[in-house]
Design a protein around this motif. Sequence first.
Motif, PDB file in Angstrom:
ATOM      1  N   SER A  13       0.836  -1.193   0.000  1.00 60.52           N
ATOM      2  CA  SER A  13       0.000   0.000   0.000  1.00 60.52           C
ATOM      3  C   SER A  13       0.876   1.251   0.000  1.00 60.52           C
ATOM      4  O   SER A  13       2.079   1.198   0.281  1.00 60.52           O
ATOM      5  N   ALA A  14       0.259   2.383  -0.279  1.00 63.35           N
ATOM      6  CA  ALA A  14       0.987   3.657  -0.228  1.00 63.35           C
ATOM      7  C   ALA A  14       1.541   3.897   1.170  1.00 63.35           C
ATOM      8  O   ALA A  14       2.664   4.392   1.331  1.00 63.35           O
ATOM      9  N   MET A  15       0.756   3.547   2.189  1.00 63.15           N
ATOM     10  CA  MET A  15       1.205   3.762   3.558  1.00 63.15           C
ATOM     11  C   MET A  15       2.410   2.883   3.886  1.00 63.15           C
ATOM     12  O   MET A  15       3.384   3.338   4.500  1.00 63.15           O
ATOM     13  N   ALA A  18       5.468   4.190   2.172  1.00 60.09           N
ATOM     14  CA  ALA A  18       5.961   5.394   2.843  1.00 60.09           C
ATOM     15  C   ALA A  18       6.691   5.037   4.136  1.00 60.09           C
ATOM     16  O   ALA A  18       7.709   5.663   4.482  1.00 60.09           O
ATOM     17  N   GLU A  56      -0.545  -5.012   7.295  1.00 59.57           N
ATOM     18  CA  GLU A  56      -0.101  -3.621   7.178  1.00 59.57           C
ATOM     19  C   GLU A  56       0.192  -3.023   8.549  1.00 59.57           C
ATOM     20  O   GLU A  56       1.209  -2.337   8.746  1.00 59.57           O
ATOM     21  N   LEU A  92       0.595   6.933  11.416  1.00 68.44           N
ATOM     22  CA  LEU A  92      -0.673   6.284  11.094  1.00 68.44           C
ATOM     23  C   LEU A  92      -1.822   7.286  11.047  1.00 68.44           C
ATOM     24  O   LEU A  92      -2.693   7.206  10.181  1.00 68.44           O
ATOM     25  N   SER A  94      -1.696  10.285  10.175  1.00 66.54           N
ATOM     26  CA  SER A  94      -1.607  11.080   8.942  1.00 66.54           C
ATOM     27  C   SER A  94      -2.224  10.353   7.754  1.00 66.54           C
ATOM     28  O   SER A  94      -2.527  10.976   6.731  1.00 66.54           O
ATOM     29  N   TYR A  95      -2.426   9.036   7.898  1.00 61.41           N
ATOM     30  CA  TYR A  95      -3.073   8.245   6.848  1.00 61.41           C
ATOM     31  C   TYR A  95      -4.516   7.899   7.203  1.00 61.41           C
ATOM     32  O   TYR A  95      -5.149   7.083   6.534  1.00 61.41           O
ATOM     33  N   VAL A  97      -5.784   6.274   9.752  1.00 61.66           N
ATOM     34  CA  VAL A  97      -6.024   4.953  10.345  1.00 61.66           C
ATOM     35  C   VAL A  97      -6.881   5.112  11.593  1.00 61.66           C
ATOM     36  O   VAL A  97      -6.743   6.079  12.357  1.00 61.66           O
TER      37      VAL A  97
END
Length: 213
Positions: A13-15, A18, A56, A92, A94-95, A97
């Motif tokens: 995933s993008a997260m 990153a 993840e 987390l 910032s995404y 979650v």
Amino acid sequence: MTDIVAGVAVPDSAMARAATELVRETEDDLLYHHSRRVFFWGALTGERRGLRFDPELLYVGAMFHDMGLTGAYASPDLRFEVDGANAARDFLASYGVGEREVEDVWTAIALHTTPGVPEHMRPTIALVTAGVEMDVLGLAYHDFSHAQRDHVCACHPRGDHFKEGIIDAFARGTIGKPATTFGNVKADVLALKDPTYRRVNFCSLILASDWRS
């Protein structure tokens, strides 16, 4: 392209990407490869135990678990485990979650050097510690196959001096705030590496408190 090591896929995933980039830029080779191995040992342990876990979240927990040992994320007075947990929480959040998932990752990192507790908690928490204990202490070493151990370590080498290297990393991350080692395993690190270190005795604290009896 998804990395697959010992049959375990790294989240793509993008997260997760990153997280990989951030940790790679922040940690030295020893801590980065250690953190990646912790993810694989944790995931393999979860599969072996038949646990349902979010790869993840496990990945972020594993990758951030030693970030508090780095200059970029170390505070002057908190345990390095808490510093790493706080960094993961901010990342987390910032995404977007969810709160419970963030709490699990925070707790997984904060407790990863507190043996006997995380194993009884939710899978993300239990498996980060299981991965750390396998990589640092060799706990459950023989529960992994030769092929699994060889593949993980081929992709993320331990090198010739990992044991001494990880102790040195723990020492560098705690020597400036020795009070944070009270009641946890890092007291043993400073006892070995810092000749000026003096352990705080729990019983002495009880007996010297302001209570009359």
